[in-house]
Design an enzyme around this catalytic site. Sequence first.
Site, PDB file in Angstrom:
ATOM      1  N   PHE A 118       3.976   2.914  -6.046  1.00  0.00           N
ATOM      2  CA  PHE A 118       4.451   4.008  -5.187  1.00  0.00           C
ATOM      3  C   PHE A 118       5.842   4.548  -5.599  1.00  0.00           C
ATOM      4  CE2 PHE A 118       6.849   4.269  -0.906  1.00  0.00           C
ATOM      5  CZ  PHE A 118       6.784   5.652  -0.839  1.00  0.00           C
ATOM      6  N   LYS A 172      11.861 -11.833  -3.185  1.00  0.00           N
ATOM      7  CA  LYS A 172      12.781 -10.744  -3.573  1.00  0.00           C
ATOM      8  C   LYS A 172      14.225 -11.269  -3.550  1.00  0.00           C
ATOM      9  CE  LYS A 172      12.053  -6.998  -4.419  1.00  0.00           C
ATOM     10  NZ  LYS A 172      11.695  -6.332  -5.710  1.00  0.00           N
ATOM     11  N   TYR A 204       7.339 -12.792   0.961  1.00  0.00           N
ATOM     12  CA  TYR A 204       7.728 -11.603   0.182  1.00  0.00           C
ATOM     13  C   TYR A 204       9.245 -11.517   0.055  1.00  0.00           C
ATOM     14  CZ  TYR A 204       9.180  -6.777  -0.592  1.00  0.00           C
ATOM     15  OH  TYR A 204       9.823  -5.657  -1.058  1.00  0.00           O
ATOM     16  N   ARG A 259      -1.357   4.185   6.126  1.00  0.00           N
ATOM     17  CA  ARG A 259      -2.540   3.587   6.763  1.00  0.00           C
ATOM     18  C   ARG A 259      -2.924   4.395   8.004  1.00  0.00           C
ATOM     19  NH1 ARG A 259      -3.738  -1.979  10.108  1.00  0.00           N
ATOM     20  NH2 ARG A 259      -5.991  -1.742   9.976  1.00  0.00           N
ATOM     21  N   THR A 294      15.197  -4.973  -1.751  1.00  0.00           N
ATOM     22  CA  THR A 294      14.854  -4.522  -0.413  1.00  0.00           C
ATOM     23  C   THR A 294      15.842  -5.034   0.635  1.00  0.00           C
ATOM     24  OG1 THR A 294      13.187  -4.825   1.331  1.00  0.00           O
ATOM     25  CG2 THR A 294      13.301  -6.544  -0.318  1.00  0.00           C
ATOM     26  N   ASP A 295      15.918  -4.318   1.737  1.00  0.00           N
ATOM     27  CA  ASP A 295      16.773  -4.778   2.848  1.00  0.00           C
ATOM     28  C   ASP A 295      16.209  -6.030   3.519  1.00  0.00           C
ATOM     29  OD1 ASP A 295      14.594  -3.604   4.137  1.00  0.00           O
ATOM     30  OD2 ASP A 295      15.781  -2.209   5.340  1.00  0.00           O
ATOM     31  N   GLU A 296      14.929  -6.341   3.241  1.00  0.00           N
ATOM     32  CA  GLU A 296      14.317  -7.497   3.914  1.00  0.00           C
ATOM     33  C   GLU A 296      14.955  -8.814   3.509  1.00  0.00           C
ATOM     34  OE1 GLU A 296      10.073  -7.560   4.301  1.00  0.00           O
ATOM     35  OE2 GLU A 296       9.933  -5.385   4.337  1.00  0.00           O
TER      36      GLU A 296
HETATM   37  P1  NAD Z   1       3.899  -1.019  -5.005  1.00  0.00           P
HETATM   38  O1  NAD Z   1       3.198  -2.260  -4.555  1.00  0.00           O
HETATM   39  O2  NAD Z   1       3.388   0.306  -4.578  1.00  0.00           O
HETATM   40  O3  NAD Z   1       3.970  -0.989  -6.612  1.00  0.00           O
HETATM   41  C1  NAD Z   1       4.228  -2.126  -7.377  1.00  0.00           C
HETATM   42  C2  NAD Z   1       3.804  -1.835  -8.815  1.00  0.00           C
HETATM   43  O4  NAD Z   1       4.118  -2.993  -9.616  1.00  0.00           O
HETATM   44  C3  NAD Z   1       2.309  -1.578  -8.983  1.00  0.00           C
HETATM   45  O5  NAD Z   1       2.102  -0.475  -9.829  1.00  0.00           O
HETATM   46  C4  NAD Z   1       1.787  -2.853  -9.624  1.00  0.00           C
HETATM   47  O6  NAD Z   1       0.651  -2.653 -10.456  1.00  0.00           O
HETATM   48  C5  NAD Z   1       3.003  -3.286 -10.436  1.00  0.00           C
HETATM   49  N1  NAD Z   1       2.982  -4.733 -10.706  1.00  0.00           N
HETATM   50  C6  NAD Z   1       2.758  -5.738  -9.823  1.00  0.00           C
HETATM   51  N2  NAD Z   1       2.802  -6.926 -10.466  1.00  0.00           N
HETATM   52  C7  NAD Z   1       3.080  -6.663 -11.773  1.00  0.00           C
HETATM   53  C8  NAD Z   1       3.258  -7.472 -12.917  1.00  0.00           C
HETATM   54  N3  NAD Z   1       3.166  -8.815 -12.865  1.00  0.00           N
HETATM   55  N4  NAD Z   1       3.535  -6.867 -14.085  1.00  0.00           N
HETATM   56  C9  NAD Z   1       3.642  -5.514 -14.170  1.00  0.00           C
HETATM   57  N5  NAD Z   1       3.463  -4.693 -13.113  1.00  0.00           N
HETATM   58  C10 NAD Z   1       3.190  -5.262 -11.931  1.00  0.00           C
HETATM   59  O7  NAD Z   1       5.423  -1.231  -4.575  1.00  0.00           O
HETATM   60  P2  NAD Z   1       6.522  -0.142  -4.149  1.00  0.00           P
HETATM   61  O8  NAD Z   1       6.438   0.073  -2.697  1.00  0.00           O
HETATM   62  O9  NAD Z   1       6.482   0.987  -5.099  1.00  0.00           O
HETATM   63  O10 NAD Z   1       7.843  -1.010  -4.418  1.00  0.00           O
HETATM   64  C11 NAD Z   1       8.537  -0.930  -5.653  1.00  0.00           C
HETATM   65  C12 NAD Z   1       9.774  -1.787  -5.584  1.00  0.00           C
HETATM   66  O11 NAD Z   1      10.620  -1.345  -4.540  1.00  0.00           O
HETATM   67  C13 NAD Z   1       9.501  -3.269  -5.288  1.00  0.00           C
HETATM   68  O12 NAD Z   1      10.381  -4.048  -6.054  1.00  0.00           O
HETATM   69  C14 NAD Z   1       9.798  -3.418  -3.804  1.00  0.00           C
HETATM   70  O13 NAD Z   1      10.221  -4.725  -3.502  1.00  0.00           O
HETATM   71  C15 NAD Z   1      10.928  -2.418  -3.661  1.00  0.00           C
HETATM   72  N6  NAD Z   1      11.117  -1.819  -2.318  1.00  0.00           N
HETATM   73  C16 NAD Z   1      10.075  -1.198  -1.690  1.00  0.00           C
HETATM   74  C17 NAD Z   1      10.281  -0.566  -0.470  1.00  0.00           C
HETATM   75  C18 NAD Z   1       9.174   0.168   0.256  1.00  0.00           C
HETATM   76  O14 NAD Z   1       9.381   0.623   1.375  1.00  0.00           O
HETATM   77  N7  NAD Z   1       8.005   0.346  -0.327  1.00  0.00           N
HETATM   78  C19 NAD Z   1      11.547  -0.604   0.123  1.00  0.00           C
HETATM   79  C20 NAD Z   1      12.589  -1.268  -0.537  1.00  0.00           C
HETATM   80  C21 NAD Z   1      12.354  -1.854  -1.768  1.00  0.00           C
HETATM   81  O1  TDX Z   2      -1.082  -1.112  10.382  1.00  0.00           O
HETATM   82  C1  TDX Z   2       0.098  -1.437  10.554  1.00  0.00           C
HETATM   83  N1  TDX Z   2       0.626  -1.408  11.806  1.00  0.00           N
HETATM   84  C2  TDX Z   2       1.915  -1.740  12.071  1.00  0.00           C
HETATM   85  O2  TDX Z   2       2.344  -1.701  13.232  1.00  0.00           O
HETATM   86  C3  TDX Z   2       0.957  -1.814   9.452  1.00  0.00           C
HETATM   87  C4  TDX Z   2       0.412  -1.846   8.045  1.00  0.00           C
HETATM   88  C5  TDX Z   2       2.273  -2.119   9.734  1.00  0.00           C
HETATM   89  N2  TDX Z   2       2.740  -2.096  11.009  1.00  0.00           N
HETATM   90  C6  TDX Z   2       4.177  -2.375  11.246  1.00  0.00           C
HETATM   91  C7  TDX Z   2       4.755  -3.593  10.576  1.00  0.00           C
HETATM   92  C8  TDX Z   2       6.202  -3.184  10.329  1.00  0.00           C
HETATM   93  O3  TDX Z   2       6.983  -3.417  11.481  1.00  0.00           O
HETATM   94  O4  TDX Z   2       4.880  -1.260  10.696  1.00  0.00           O
HETATM   95  C9  TDX Z   2       6.110  -1.673  10.099  1.00  0.00           C
HETATM   96  C10 TDX Z   2       6.110  -1.285   8.620  1.00  0.00           C
HETATM   97  O5  TDX Z   2       5.147  -2.111   7.969  1.00  0.00           O
HETATM   98  P1  TDX Z   2       4.935  -2.067   6.374  1.00  0.00           P
HETATM   99  O6  TDX Z   2       4.578  -0.685   5.969  1.00  0.00           O
HETATM  100  O7  TDX Z   2       4.002  -3.175   6.030  1.00  0.00           O
HETATM  101  O8  TDX Z   2       6.406  -2.305   5.842  1.00  0.00           O
HETATM  102  P2  TDX Z   2       7.465  -3.520   5.965  1.00  0.00           P
HETATM  103  O9  TDX Z   2       6.805  -4.803   6.270  1.00  0.00           O
HETATM  104  O10 TDX Z   2       8.542  -3.049   6.891  1.00  0.00           O
HETATM  105  O11 TDX Z   2       8.004  -3.591   4.446  1.00  0.00           O
HETATM  106  C11 TDX Z   2       8.222  -2.379   3.694  1.00  0.00           C
HETATM  107  O12 TDX Z   2       9.601  -2.062   3.608  1.00  0.00           O
HETATM  108  C12 TDX Z   2      10.418  -2.901   2.855  1.00  0.00           C
HETATM  109  C13 TDX Z   2       7.655  -2.508   2.271  1.00  0.00           C
HETATM  110  O13 TDX Z   2       6.271  -2.855   2.355  1.00  0.00           O
HETATM  111  C14 TDX Z   2       8.406  -3.543   1.471  1.00  0.00           C
HETATM  112  O14 TDX Z   2       7.926  -3.572   0.140  1.00  0.00           O
HETATM  113  C15 TDX Z   2       9.868  -3.150   1.476  1.00  0.00           C
HETATM  114  O15 TDX Z   2      10.619  -4.148   0.835  1.00  0.00           O
END
Ligand code: NAD
Ligand code: TDX
Length: 331
Positions: free
Chosen positions: A11, A151, A147, A190, A120-122
């Site tokens: 993503f 991280k 998770y 979702r 991540t902030d988590e």
């Molecule tokens: P995502 O799950 O959508 O994408 C992860 C990508 O990494 C995928 O394309 C997957 O194929 C690839 N990948 C997984 N394992 C691998 C491996 N062993 N080798 C090579 N590629 C691999 O995740 P995202 O939401 O795009 O998150 C990207 C980064 O940002 C992560 O490090 C996540 O911790 C961080 N992050 C995400 C959020 C969020 O809200 N989504 C917020 C803060 C930080």
């Molecule tokens: O169907 C749902 N209903 C619901 O209430 C889902 C999928 C989630 N939730 C809640 C759980 C969380 O409080 O919504 C909130 C957001 O959930 P996620 O999208 O799973 O995100 P979160 O767990 O907060 O983590 C995300 O942000 C920090 C990313 O997935 C992580 O990769 C990132 O580090």
Amino acid sequence: MRLLVTGGAGFIGANFVHSTVREYPDDAVTVIDALTYAGRRESLAAVEDSIRLVEGDICDAELVDNLVAESDAVIHFAAESHVDNALDNPEPFLHTNVIGTFTILEAVRRHGVRLHHISTDEVYGDLALDEPQRFTEATPYNPSSPYSATKAGSDMLVRAWVRSYGVRATISNCSNNYGPYQHIEKFIPRQITNILTGRRAKLYGTGHNVRDWIHVEDHNSAVRRILEKGQIGRTYLISSEGERDNLTVLRTLLRLMDRDPDDFDHVTDRVGHDLRYAIDPSTLYNELGWAPKHTDFEEGLRSTIEWYRNNESWWRPIKDAAEAQYEKRGQ
Ligand code: NAD
Ligand code: TDX
């Protein structure tokens, strides 16, 4: 710059690749991505002629070494990213998030290549709903889930490699992202795709949990700024100060999609569910002069809904399987 983007088919990584191709046409972009369930070649289809996509695991030391050797900087997005999956089976999170980051660190150490590590902030755990304090660079790490623990471990490795080996790395810890190309296992896409497929939206527990939402383009513009202007060894917290509780976000989505505000199911809560995340981004604002562009959250949600409406071919093939997985968990 020759950029190596890990996880560039996921993503945030895919959005980073798109904006780099658009805004920095002189950069040469190579993506390494294992194309797990979360990585989609289709997410890079629009830029496939402008980049190189290498299918591979970031734990493959030889492949990583070769790719790092030909790069000026590595932007490390690759991770297992979904908390619910980590609760089911943490092993892949140890593999990719810890061993994968270690493998990248060893390669950048050998070749003296600049690294930006995405986190991540988590890692800071969670806050009480009424706590005035937000997360800052000085907040102690206190991860709650497999998770966030992996991280946190990866961040610690980066810090140690900076101090012990002089690796030129920065770290950013960002809040919850939303926008195009986000996997439909995550909260916002979702709900959108549930509604678009005639299912009901699903809320965990009471919905009082608060997340600090940022548009993915703002996250990536901050990453670019840190890559160019960040101080080696520093950690930067990224947020556009978008705190909202899940119930409010869900009701906004239902309204924007012309549904009744109560047209959703309360489902089994996530175990150990973090209550609230909130970041104080003032260092990034004051020291690096960064500011978010997508400050109207409702407008951001509206355009995200539009993207999922217009790109059904991207998410439709994976929707039933994603929901079957949730059904097994009672969610
Ligand atoms: P995502 O799950 O959508 O994408 C992860 C990508 O990494 C995928 O394309 C997957 O194929 C690839 N990948 C997984 N394992 C691998 C491996 N062993 N080798 C090579 N590629 C691999 O995740 P995202 O939401 O795009 O998150 C990207 C980064 O940002 C992560 O490090 C996540 O911790 C961080 N992050 C995400 C959020 C969020 O809200 N989504 C917020 C803060 C930080
Ligand atoms: O169907 C749902 N209903 C619901 O209430 C889902 C999928 C989630 N939730 C809640 C759980 C969380 O409080 O919504 C909130 C957001 O959930 P996620 O999208 O799973 O995100 P979160 O767990 O907060 O983590 C995300 O942000 C920090 C990313 O997935 C992580 O990769 C990132 O580090």
